[in-house]
Write a protein that holds these residues in place. Structure first.
Motif, PDB file in Angstrom:
ATOM      1  N   GLY A  14       0.773  -1.240   0.000  1.00  0.00           N
ATOM      2  CA  GLY A  14       0.000   0.000   0.000  1.00  0.00           C
ATOM      3  C   GLY A  14       0.801   1.284   0.000  1.00  0.00           C
ATOM      4  O   GLY A  14       0.236   2.354   0.210  1.00  0.00           O
ATOM      5  N   CYS A  15       2.124   1.195  -0.219  1.00  0.00           N
ATOM      6  CA  CYS A  15       2.904   2.428  -0.298  1.00  0.00           C
ATOM      7  C   CYS A  15       2.881   2.954  -1.730  1.00  0.00           C
ATOM      8  O   CYS A  15       2.832   2.184  -2.683  1.00  0.00           O
ATOM      9  N   GLU A  16       2.953   4.256  -1.833  1.00  0.00           N
ATOM     10  CA  GLU A  16       3.061   4.855  -3.156  1.00  0.00           C
ATOM     11  C   GLU A  16       4.557   4.878  -3.509  1.00  0.00           C
ATOM     12  O   GLU A  16       5.349   5.498  -2.810  1.00  0.00           O
ATOM     13  N   THR A  17       4.935   4.136  -4.552  1.00  0.00           N
ATOM     14  CA  THR A  17       6.361   4.094  -4.896  1.00  0.00           C
ATOM     15  C   THR A  17       6.593   4.716  -6.263  1.00  0.00           C
ATOM     16  O   THR A  17       5.677   4.773  -7.093  1.00  0.00           O
ATOM     17  N   ASP A  18       7.809   5.184  -6.475  1.00  0.00           N
ATOM     18  CA  ASP A  18       8.160   5.772  -7.751  1.00  0.00           C
ATOM     19  C   ASP A  18       9.473   5.151  -8.220  1.00  0.00           C
ATOM     20  O   ASP A  18      10.499   5.271  -7.550  1.00  0.00           O
ATOM     21  N   GLU A  19       9.409   4.463  -9.356  1.00  0.00           N
ATOM     22  CA  GLU A  19      10.582   3.712  -9.811  1.00  0.00           C
ATOM     23  C   GLU A  19      11.710   4.634 -10.251  1.00  0.00           C
ATOM     24  O   GLU A  19      12.878   4.291 -10.148  1.00  0.00           O
ATOM     25  N   LYS A  20      11.349   5.819 -10.757  1.00  0.00           N
ATOM     26  CA  LYS A  20      12.376   6.701 -11.279  1.00  0.00           C
ATOM     27  C   LYS A  20      13.218   7.304 -10.142  1.00  0.00           C
ATOM     28  O   LYS A  20      14.444   7.261 -10.163  1.00  0.00           O
ATOM     29  N   SER A  21      12.527   7.824  -9.133  1.00  0.00           N
ATOM     30  CA  SER A  21      13.282   8.415  -8.007  1.00  0.00           C
ATOM     31  C   SER A  21      13.603   7.363  -6.956  1.00  0.00           C
ATOM     32  O   SER A  21      14.282   7.651  -5.977  1.00  0.00           O
ATOM     33  N   ARG A  22      13.121   6.133  -7.154  1.00  0.00           N
ATOM     34  CA  ARG A  22      13.302   5.012  -6.223  1.00  0.00           C
ATOM     35  C   ARG A  22      12.779   5.355  -4.827  1.00  0.00           C
ATOM     36  O   ARG A  22      13.302   4.900  -3.813  1.00  0.00           O
ATOM     37  N   SER A  23      11.739   6.182  -4.774  1.00  0.00           N
ATOM     38  CA  SER A  23      11.246   6.594  -3.465  1.00  0.00           C
ATOM     39  C   SER A  23       9.949   5.876  -3.114  1.00  0.00           C
ATOM     40  O   SER A  23       9.280   5.315  -3.978  1.00  0.00           O
ATOM     41  N   ALA A  24       9.640   5.868  -1.851  1.00  0.00           N
ATOM     42  CA  ALA A  24       8.396   5.261  -1.372  1.00  0.00           C
ATOM     43  C   ALA A  24       7.800   6.146  -0.299  1.00  0.00           C
ATOM     44  O   ALA A  24       8.507   6.604   0.600  1.00  0.00           O
ATOM     45  N   LYS A  25       6.500   6.409  -0.431  1.00  0.00           N
ATOM     46  CA  LYS A  25       5.799   7.167   0.603  1.00  0.00           C
ATOM     47  C   LYS A  25       5.059   6.170   1.478  1.00  0.00           C
ATOM     48  O   LYS A  25       4.301   5.334   0.979  1.00  0.00           O
ATOM     49  N   ILE A  26       5.295   6.262   2.780  1.00  0.00           N
ATOM     50  CA  ILE A  26       4.813   5.219   3.686  1.00  0.00           C
ATOM     51  C   ILE A  26       3.646   5.741   4.531  1.00  0.00           C
ATOM     52  O   ILE A  26       3.827   6.670   5.326  1.00  0.00           O
ATOM     53  N   PRO A  27       2.451   5.150   4.359  1.00  0.00           N
ATOM     54  CA  PRO A  27       1.301   5.606   5.158  1.00  0.00           C
ATOM     55  C   PRO A  27       1.468   5.223   6.634  1.00  0.00           C
ATOM     56  O   PRO A  27       2.097   4.217   6.959  1.00  0.00           O
ATOM     57  N   SER A  28       0.896   6.034   7.511  1.00  0.00           N
ATOM     58  CA  SER A  28       1.152   5.851   8.945  1.00  0.00           C
ATOM     59  C   SER A  28       0.621   4.524   9.478  1.00  0.00           C
ATOM     60  O   SER A  28       1.177   3.980  10.430  1.00  0.00           O
ATOM     61  N   HIS A  29      -0.430   3.967   8.834  1.00  0.00           N
ATOM     62  CA  HIS A  29      -0.947   2.706   9.382  1.00  0.00           C
ATOM     63  C   HIS A  29       0.089   1.595   9.263  1.00  0.00           C
ATOM     64  O   HIS A  29       0.138   0.685  10.094  1.00  0.00           O
ATOM     65  N   LEU A  30       0.979   1.701   8.254  1.00  0.00           N
ATOM     66  CA  LEU A  30       2.030   0.677   8.135  1.00  0.00           C
ATOM     67  C   LEU A  30       3.055   0.803   9.258  1.00  0.00           C
ATOM     68  O   LEU A  30       3.583  -0.186   9.752  1.00  0.00           O
ATOM     69  N   VAL A  31       3.328   2.053   9.640  1.00  0.00           N
ATOM     70  CA  VAL A  31       4.257   2.271  10.756  1.00  0.00           C
ATOM     71  C   VAL A  31       3.641   1.711  12.028  1.00  0.00           C
ATOM     72  O   VAL A  31       4.299   1.003  12.807  1.00  0.00           O
ATOM     73  N   GLU A  32       2.359   2.000  12.226  1.00  0.00           N
ATOM     74  CA  GLU A  32       1.687   1.509  13.444  1.00  0.00           C
ATOM     75  C   GLU A  32       1.651  -0.018  13.474  1.00  0.00           C
ATOM     76  O   GLU A  32       1.867  -0.634  14.517  1.00  0.00           O
ATOM     77  N   GLU A  33       1.405  -0.611  12.307  1.00  0.00           N
ATOM     78  CA  GLU A  33       1.376  -2.079  12.227  1.00  0.00           C
ATOM     79  C   GLU A  33       2.766  -2.656  12.573  1.00  0.00           C
ATOM     80  O   GLU A  33       2.877  -3.620  13.336  1.00  0.00           O
ATOM     81  N   ALA A  34       3.798  -2.014  12.029  1.00  0.00           N
ATOM     82  CA  ALA A  34       5.162  -2.491  12.308  1.00  0.00           C
ATOM     83  C   ALA A  34       5.474  -2.384  13.793  1.00  0.00           C
ATOM     84  O   ALA A  34       6.098  -3.266  14.387  1.00  0.00           O
ATOM     85  N   LEU A  35       5.011  -1.277  14.406  1.00  0.00           N
ATOM     86  CA  LEU A  35       5.273  -1.085  15.838  1.00  0.00           C
ATOM     87  C   LEU A  35       4.521  -2.116  16.683  1.00  0.00           C
ATOM     88  O   LEU A  35       4.965  -2.488  17.758  1.00  0.00           O
ATOM     89  N   ARG A  36       3.380  -2.583  16.179  1.00  0.00           N
ATOM     90  CA  ARG A  36       2.639  -3.632  16.903  1.00  0.00           C
ATOM     91  C   ARG A  36       3.354  -4.975  16.800  1.00  0.00           C
ATOM     92  O   ARG A  36       3.350  -5.762  17.727  1.00  0.00           O
ATOM     93  N   LYS A  37       3.967  -5.233  15.616  1.00  0.00           N
ATOM     94  CA  LYS A  37       4.586  -6.549  15.402  1.00  0.00           C
ATOM     95  C   LYS A  37       5.961  -6.673  16.041  1.00  0.00           C
ATOM     96  O   LYS A  37       6.441  -7.768  16.264  1.00  0.00           O
ATOM     97  N   LYS A  38       6.605  -5.565  16.261  1.00  0.00           N
ATOM     98  CA  LYS A  38       8.021  -5.604  16.688  1.00  0.00           C
ATOM     99  C   LYS A  38       8.167  -6.195  18.099  1.00  0.00           C
ATOM    100  O   LYS A  38       7.209  -6.319  18.837  1.00  0.00           O
TER     101      LYS A  38
END
Lengths: 210, 505
Positions: free
Chosen positions: B66-90
């Motif tokens: 669910g991240c918005e990624t851009d192949e040209k700049s190789r960047s990824a925008k990370i929505p906060s729910h993914l951060v929260e999910e990661a913090l729950r799993k860690k």
């Protein structure tokens, strides 16, 4: 004419990044020789900034802003230089951080210091493949190829470039630097010069073209 | 009473044997509101600016989740729910197991552990005083010293074995470390997928197999993110491999305020926090529950000399704030200290002290970086020994004090009465052991006695102690079988001197 060239010089010294391009445009519009503006205005200005930094009178951001101001004015003045003429520089330097290494701040500082001391610098960026260093050295025929590595794992790549460079373009001299690099290591891989910091790189470059 | 003091009292009364530095007091730099603002600010940056993710594998992983990624700049925008999910799993509590279990470092938010600095490439020769490239012998000596010192709890290979073939330097570093300390070995860093596989295989071999390693990981890996807001391809591919293999990870961010981060310390903490959290997201998406330690070493670029200002008060304050951020997320912290001094002496002592005392008072779980000078570049064996003493003093400073019947000692005061002394009391001997710091290098003798024995400096004393450790301290090596396995892994990983080392995707 002198007055506006002096203003250009002062615009570099006072880091007038936002307005210096307008000043350069005025110079071109008034029909002043752009080479005079570059050499007596920009080069003199950045020299002053570089000297102040060397003496510890100003801080790094001020040096960088001075260099940015010079760049902004050069972008206007250089295209106006008549064909067949070129600005005088101390020499041409091609610089980059080696493959697999994306550390750039040290390399950028060296670029800035070299430009502010009268060198023409072509910056290839970071994570530069050995083949690209060699290709650019062949195309641009610089006086110096400068390489940076910040990790013990990427340091050996500098040697991978120097060995073939000596065969292909023996006239191009090399400078290496970066946190883990030492003078002993530089000798081992056959580099002409090593420098531990940005001002040292200027001394090395001057030595190589002197 | 704070939780920490209960733990402390239990351990001081002998209810449990404890390793590491006991923490009884803590100071706070960031308020709860500050912590919230840094957290929300970081989420904003991750969603709006994103991070550069050079690894195609990692970009794909982020995109699929669910991240918005851009192949040209190789960047990824990370929505906060993914951060929260990661913090729950860690994981919240992580044990860095040691070859000898008495050295297990339990990062449980109640203890602090110290480790020496790592990956220097230069050393001062202990015999000749010559400044030269570091060798495997330097690594063996410094590892032996770290094994002997009481205030170095977790081991980093302090210098690189630059006399070994370039492609396997880091494998030799790990081999020498595993053989010369029984403490946990944390290496930095694995920069390619193959590196990660080799380093993991060595850990498995030393632990006695994968199963035993997963139960008690005796190695771990510190991975650096790149400021501002970048993740190197090789490093992240290696990180996911480490996570899959059960190797505990530290993601260590190092923006330099004013250069690769905002000049305000809090601004640079936001940049670093975004790097650590985005690395955590990728790791937890790939291996839920993977052990990740929150790492931060933020020291400004000195704007007059262009040298990183390790040893600055800003470095200390950032390491303290990094610890507070880690604890806000219920994660153990690994934070940095370093110094820019060129030789052991007054500057080095001030830098180590400033750098350690701030973060340790703020509750740092793992502090790394004593022993190397020239901002983490050059090994002086004496400095490791001096810094051990400094940490010992700080450990006493932060242990905490409390008033209970035993410490109030009203019965003893009554017994001794007015005008007499406490020297002959059992209470005195008992508290001497627990409450009085006993220096091993600092000279408290009278001037008379000091003069009579040659007016030795603290550096002289450190040199003598270093010599004694090198001559007398013996570390049981790994078994011959294990060493054969390690040698085979290193041999297989060796590549030709130039070329052939490229990690083309």
């Amino acid at each position: 004419m002198e007055e506006i060239v002096t203003r250009l010089k002062n615009a570099v010294i006072n880091y007038e990044m936002e307005t210096i391009a307008d000043l350069a445009k005025q110079i071109v519009d008034q029909g002043i020789d752009p080479l005079v503006a570059i050499e007596e205005g920009l080069a003199e200005g950045i020299k002053t900034v570089g000297e102040k930094f060397g003496k510890g009178e100003i801080f790094l951001p001020e040096l960088v802003m001075g260099a940015e101001s010079m760049k902004a004015a050069l972008a206007v003045l250089e295209p106006a230089v008549p064909q067949g003429q070129a600005r005088k520089t101390l020499g041409k330097v091609v610089i980059g951080t080696v493959q697999d290494d994306i550390h750039e701040i040290g390399k950028n500082l060296v670029s800035t210091m070299l430009s502010s001391n009268g060198f023409e610098v072509i910056d290839l960026g970071v994570n530069v493949q050995a083949a690209d260093f060699l290709k650019k050295a062949g195309e641009l025929k610089p006086n110096i190829l400068a390489m940076s590595a910040l990790m013990t794992t990427t340091m050996p790549r500098m040697g991978e470039i120097i060995t073939p460079l000596k065969k292909e373009n023996p006239s191009v001299k090399t400078i290496v630097g970066g946190a883990p690099v030492t003078d002993v290591y530089a000798k081992e891989i056959g580099a002409d010069e090593y420098s531990g910091d940005a001002s040292g790189a200027v001394d090395s470059a001057k030595k190589l073209v002197g | 009473m704070p939780q920490e003091q209960w733990t402390l009292r239990r351990s001081l009364s002998g209810e449990s044997v404890s390793y590491g530095i006991q923490r009884g007091i803590r100071f706070q730099i960031l308020s709860d509101e500050d912590l919230d603002r840094i957290h929300w600010g970081t989420l904003h940056i991750l969603e709006k600016v994103g991070v550069q993710v050079d690894s195609p594998t990692c970009r794909k992983l982020l995109k699929e989740n669910g991240c918005e990624t851009d192949e040209k700049s190789r960047s990824a925008k990370i929505p906060s729910h993914l951060v929260e999910e990661a913090l729950r799993k860690k994981k919240s509590a992580i044990t860095l197991a040691a070859r000898n279990p008495k050295y297990d470092a339990r990062l449980d938010m109640n203890h602090s552990y110290m480790c020496a600095n790592g990956n220097g490439a230069v050393a001062i020769d202990f015999e000749t005083g010559e400044r030269r490239n570091s060798t495997k012998k330097d690594l063996v000596d410094s590892t032996t010293i770290c094994d002997a010192l009481p205030n170095v709890h977790v081991h980093w290979p302090m210098v690189s074995s630059t006399d070994m073939p370039p492609s396997v330097v880091h494998l030799h570093d790990l081999e020498a470390s595993l053989n010369h300390t029984e403490k946990h070995v944390m290496y930095e860093t694995g920069v390619t997928l193959q590196d990660a596989k080799d380093l993991t295989a060595m850990g498995y071999a030393a632990a006695g197999g994968e199963k035993e390693y997963r139960r008690r990981p005796i190695t771990s890996c510190l991975q650096c993110t790149y400021a501002p807001l970048q993740h190197d391809a090789g490093v992240m591919d290696a990180s996911l491999e480490f996570a899959r293999s059960g190797v505990p990870l530290v993601f260590f961010c190092m923006p330099q305020p004013g250069a690769t981060g905002p000049a305000s310390m809090v601004g640079s903490v936001v940049v670093g926090n975004a790097e650590v959290l985005s690395a955590l997201v990728m790791t937890q998406l790939s291996t839920p529950g993977a052990a990740v330690i929150y790492g931060l070493g933020i020291a400004p670029l000195d704007m007059k000399t262009t040298v990183r200002a390790g040893g600055s008060p800003e470095h200390a304050i950032c390491s303290a704030m990094g610890t507070e951020m880690a604890h806000y997320y219920d994660m153990p912290s690994c934070v940095g200290v370093s110094g820019t001094a060129k030789e052991p002496g007054i500057q080095a002592a001030i830098e180590t002290y400033t750098g350690c005392v701030g973060p340790l008072l703020a509750g740092a779980d793992l502090m790394c970086g004593i022993g190397l000078l020239e901002d983490s570049s050059c090994l002086h064996l004496e400095q490791v020994v001096i810094d051990d003493e400094i940490v010992g003093a700080i450990a006493r400073l932060i242990r905490g004090e409390w008033a209970c019947d035993d410490t109030l000692a009203l019965d003893i005061i009554e017994k001794v009465g007015i005008g007499n002394n406490y020297l002959a009391q059992k209470h005195t001997m008992q508290y001497l052991k627990t409450d009085h710091f006993m220096p091993t290098l600092m000279d408290r003798r009278s001037e008379d006695n000091w003069s009579k024995t040659g007016k030795k400096s603290m550096k002289d004393a450190a040199r003598e102690k270093t010599k004694k450790i090198l001559a007398e301290h013996k570390v049981p090596p790994l078994s011959d079988d294990v060493n054969r396995n390690l040698a085979a892994i290193i041999d297989q990983a060796k590549k030709p001197l130039w070329g052939g080392e490229s990690k083309v995707q």
